[in-house]
Design a protein around this motif. Structure first.
Motif, short mmCIF file in Angstrom:
data_model
loop_
_atom_site.label_atom_id
_atom_site.label_comp_id
_atom_site.label_asym_id
_atom_site.label_seq_id
_atom_site.Cartn_x
_atom_site.Cartn_y
_atom_site.Cartn_z
N ASN A 275 0.77 -1.07 0.08
CA ASN A 275 -0.05 0.01 0.18
C ASN A 275 0.62 1.23 -0.04
OD1 ASN A 275 -2.58 -1.03 -0.24
ND2 ASN A 275 -2.76 -1.52 1.85
N GLN A 276 1.97 1.15 -0.60
CA GLN A 276 2.70 2.37 -0.75
C GLN A 276 2.89 3.07 -1.73
OE1 GLN A 276 6.71 1.15 0.43
NE2 GLN A 276 6.08 1.16 2.81
N GLN A 277 3.13 4.29 -2.10
CA GLN A 277 3.01 4.94 -3.39
C GLN A 277 4.10 4.45 -4.23
OE1 GLN A 277 3.58 9.19 -2.95
NE2 GLN A 277 2.96 9.67 -4.99
N THR A 278 3.84 4.14 -5.60
CA THR A 278 4.89 3.66 -6.37
C THR A 278 5.66 4.61 -7.37
OG1 THR A 278 3.42 3.62 -8.50
CG2 THR A 278 3.01 1.97 -7.00
N GLU A 279 6.39 4.28 -8.13
CA GLU A 279 7.19 5.26 -8.75
C GLU A 279 6.68 5.40 -10.32
OE1 GLU A 279 11.47 5.75 -6.93
OE2 GLU A 279 11.29 3.55 -7.61
N ILE A 280 5.47 5.06 -10.45
CA ILE A 280 4.95 5.11 -11.82
C ILE A 280 5.13 6.64 -12.41
CG2 ILE A 280 2.26 5.87 -11.04
CD1 ILE A 280 2.92 3.39 -13.67
N GLU A 281 5.16 7.64 -11.55
CA GLU A 281 5.02 9.21 -12.18
C GLU A 281 6.41 9.26 -12.72
OE1 GLU A 281 3.28 11.47 -12.77
OE2 GLU A 281 1.37 10.87 -11.47
N ALA A 282 7.64 8.68 -12.22
CA ALA A 282 9.04 8.77 -12.53
C ALA A 282 9.20 7.90 -13.71
CB ALA A 282 9.90 8.59 -11.41
N LEU A 283 8.26 6.89 -13.91
CA LEU A 283 8.74 6.11 -15.30
C LEU A 283 7.58 6.22 -16.34
CD1 LEU A 283 9.12 2.69 -13.52
CD2 LEU A 283 10.75 3.73 -14.95
N THR A 284 6.22 5.71 -16.25
CA THR A 284 5.58 5.88 -17.04
C THR A 284 4.99 7.45 -17.32
OG1 THR A 284 4.93 3.82 -16.55
CG2 THR A 284 3.38 5.09 -17.82
N GLY A 285 4.82 7.83 -16.12
CA GLY A 285 4.27 9.34 -15.99
C GLY A 285 5.19 10.25 -16.65
N TYR A 286 6.55 10.15 -16.61
CA TYR A 286 7.68 10.76 -17.28
C TYR A 286 7.63 10.66 -18.77
CZ TYR A 286 12.24 12.63 -18.64
OH TYR A 286 13.18 13.43 -19.38
N PHE A 287 7.34 9.20 -19.30
CA PHE A 287 7.38 9.23 -20.73
C PHE A 287 6.18 9.59 -21.40
CE2 PHE A 287 10.11 5.39 -19.77
CZ PHE A 287 11.32 5.90 -20.33
N LEU A 288 4.87 9.56 -20.60
CA LEU A 288 3.79 10.48 -20.95
C LEU A 288 3.74 11.86 -21.23
CD1 LEU A 288 1.06 8.30 -19.01
CD2 LEU A 288 1.38 8.35 -21.52
N ARG A 289 4.59 12.29 -20.07
CA ARG A 289 4.45 13.97 -20.16
C ARG A 289 5.58 14.32 -21.45
NH1 ARG A 289 4.66 12.83 -14.75
NH2 ARG A 289 7.03 12.92 -14.61
N MET A 290 6.83 13.56 -21.82
CA MET A 290 7.48 13.69 -22.57
C MET A 290 6.83 13.62 -23.78
SD MET A 290 10.63 14.43 -22.72
CE MET A 290 11.29 15.08 -21.50
N ALA A 291 5.93 12.54 -24.16
CA ALA A 291 5.26 12.02 -25.38
C ALA A 291 4.45 13.60 -25.71
CB ALA A 291 4.37 10.70 -25.19
N LYS A 292 3.61 13.76 -24.68
CA LYS A 292 2.72 14.99 -24.92
C LYS A 292 3.52 16.26 -25.33
CE LYS A 292 -1.02 17.27 -22.58
NZ LYS A 292 -1.88 17.73 -21.48
N SER A 293 4.61 16.63 -25.04
CA SER A 293 5.23 17.75 -25.56
C SER A 293 5.85 17.53 -26.98
CB SER A 293 6.43 18.33 -24.51
OG SER A 293 7.46 17.27 -24.38
N TYR A 294 6.04 16.17 -27.24
CA TYR A 294 6.54 16.08 -28.67
C TYR A 294 5.20 15.58 -29.58
CZ TYR A 294 11.27 16.48 -27.47
OH TYR A 294 12.63 17.00 -27.19
N HIS A 295 4.30 15.65 -29.03
CA HIS A 295 3.08 15.47 -29.87
C HIS A 295 2.85 13.84 -30.22
CE1 HIS A 295 2.10 19.52 -29.91
NE2 HIS A 295 3.20 19.67 -30.06
#
Lengths: 317, 317
Positions: A275-295
């Protein structure tokens, strides 16, 4: 050397054990006073993959409310916290860390590089490790396979100039396999791609790493995640893309990681189970933010991002 | 009327109860002899949403090994089997069903229309029902909300010509709400889109329907699934697309279904919980096959298709 370690998780305690054994003077920095007291009173119990059991009582201090802490007496600070605690940690470092103390950040995922570089004047090295460890309790860690740890500076010229080789040499005598990385940025990207393909899937389906290659459906899902990252790496990292993708052989490497760590529980699955916070933001979340800025569009990563988000929110049943 | 029902699942038994209550002569066809004997000896226990309890002992015959079965004495055959049993059922119907007996197929998903039309000379009507039911045991069903059942012929002209209205009129007196559909194909597509957005998600995350609108992460995933189906419907169904998509209001309808059935366990989640094969092939699988032949890409559906495939293969823990 006098080495500080901030973040008493599985990797933090494992490195502490090796560094202690090699005669370095250690200080562990924990978030709360109760964690620090527990480490000092109970000591650390580390079961190495060699079968050996290490037990030692480190000096431990809390970043939260230990009064006037000074980090003057430290030669090197190892950072092994989760990405989610990073903002708090950097704020604390700004107040307590002298400018000359070098940092080695041994963290999962991407995105933290710019935070350190932007906010601290210190020399900052980045590391990735293929060593695995599982935390069984607040002071109890089991090593799961030994692997190489690579350390380097983002500015490749700095690697040559500033005596990193000497620093690494003094760490090498610990029994850890530490090497200088000539291109740590590419190494970090490569590791993040591997982890983004493996970890969220193991957490969603509650399987050990090996099942991602032995079960056809999961293998297919992992391939789908991988294939979406290829155009992202090619667009974002351009000149370094083929190095990161290992000229098209990164997929085979990912499969090998699953095979070589087949019984292992990924850190993300372990987080979900506790029940702990995962590191999804630093992995998948990072790639999604990158993808968004590169359309670019990463639908499978978007899917698993929300899937893990739901599991985190709901908690384990 | 003398009505046969093949498939003694939740919907089959619920319809049997209503038809029996209205005085129709029923025969239930089950796959195995033991199921048939159980239905005859224990009877059916149906708890209606009105609170009323119905109990009756239907005539029950097995399609497997009851010797020389004849379906001569049947005026109408209702088909409520799963898509996965369809090939076996059609083979059996070819041997035992006289050509004049009309069929009403009340099945989930898509793909079965062409099978019936291609392989049987009988008049075939298709139906979709918004009635919900859960099977608690082999002879025990609970009605979960009453809904309209629409029936029609794929050839819209046939609806006018062949006395379907009369057939429906005789079923209407049962307490079921049955209406003639002027365009059953569009109705089936619409229902399949709704189910493909809701059912696999509830099965993967083990949630009741309502959570797909109350939890932000799941709501986002459902929207992602929906948005991928819009271009598919527009390309495959062309002239009928706006009718199926309700001129852009189908998404709101999907949300309404989740709200109106918020406590319900979808049939796919129920299948996963009972370690039974789901209808993923007739929903997501059908859309993926369609997409492939139209050169469209449905990554989120591909993701959830393999996710459900894995859960089916592993079985519930």
């Amino acid at each position: 050397m006098r080495i500080g370690i901030i973040g008493a998780g599985a990797i933090g305690l494992l490195f502490a054990a090796y560094l202690h054994q090699a005669g370095h003077q250690l200080t562990l920095f924990t978030r709360t006073i109760s964690q620090a007291r527990k480490l000092e009173s109970l000591g650390c119990q580390i079961q190495l993959s060699s079968g050996e059991h290490l037990s030692f009582h480190p000096r431990a201090l809390a970043t939260d409310g230990e009064g006037q802490l000074t980090l003057e007496d430290i030669d090197l600070l190892l950072i092994t916290v989760k990405q989610s605690s990073l903002a708090t940690v950097i704020k604390w470092l700004k107040q307590h860390l002298p400018d000359h103390v070098p940092l080695v950040c041994l963290m999962n995922g991407l995105g933290h590089e710019s935070l350190f570089a932007d906010q601290l004047p210190n020399p900052v090295y980045y590391g990735i490790t293929a060593s695995g460890a599982t935390k069984l309790g607040p002071t109890h860690v089991v090593e799961k396979g030994k692997g190489i740890t690579r350390i380097g500076h983002l500015d490749q010229q700095e690697n040559v100039d500033n005596g990193l080789a000497q620093l690494i040499a003094s760490l090498e005598k610990t029994g850890l396999t530490i090497t200088l990385s000539a291109d740590i940025e590419s190494d970090m990207w490569k590791k993040a791609v591997i982890n983004a393909c493996i970890n969220p899937l193991t957490a969603l389906f509650k399987v050990a790493n090996g099942q991602l290659v032995t079960c056809g459906h999961l293998h297919q899902l992992m391939y789908q995640l991988y294939m979406e990252l290829v155009p992202l790496v090619e667009k974002v990292k351009q000149g370094k893309a083929q190095k990161i993708l290992n000229n098209g052989r990164l997929w085979q490497e990912i499969e090998d990681v699953c095979r070589n760590t087949s019984e292992n529980i990924s850190s993300m699955l372990a987080d979900i189970q506790r029940n702990q916070q995962t590191e999804i933001e630093a992995l998948t979340g990072y790639f999604l933010r990158m993808a968004k800025s590169y359309h670019l569009h990463l639908p499978s990563h978007q899917f698993i991002y929300h899937a893990i988000g739901f599991l985190e929110q709901r908690g384990e049943e």
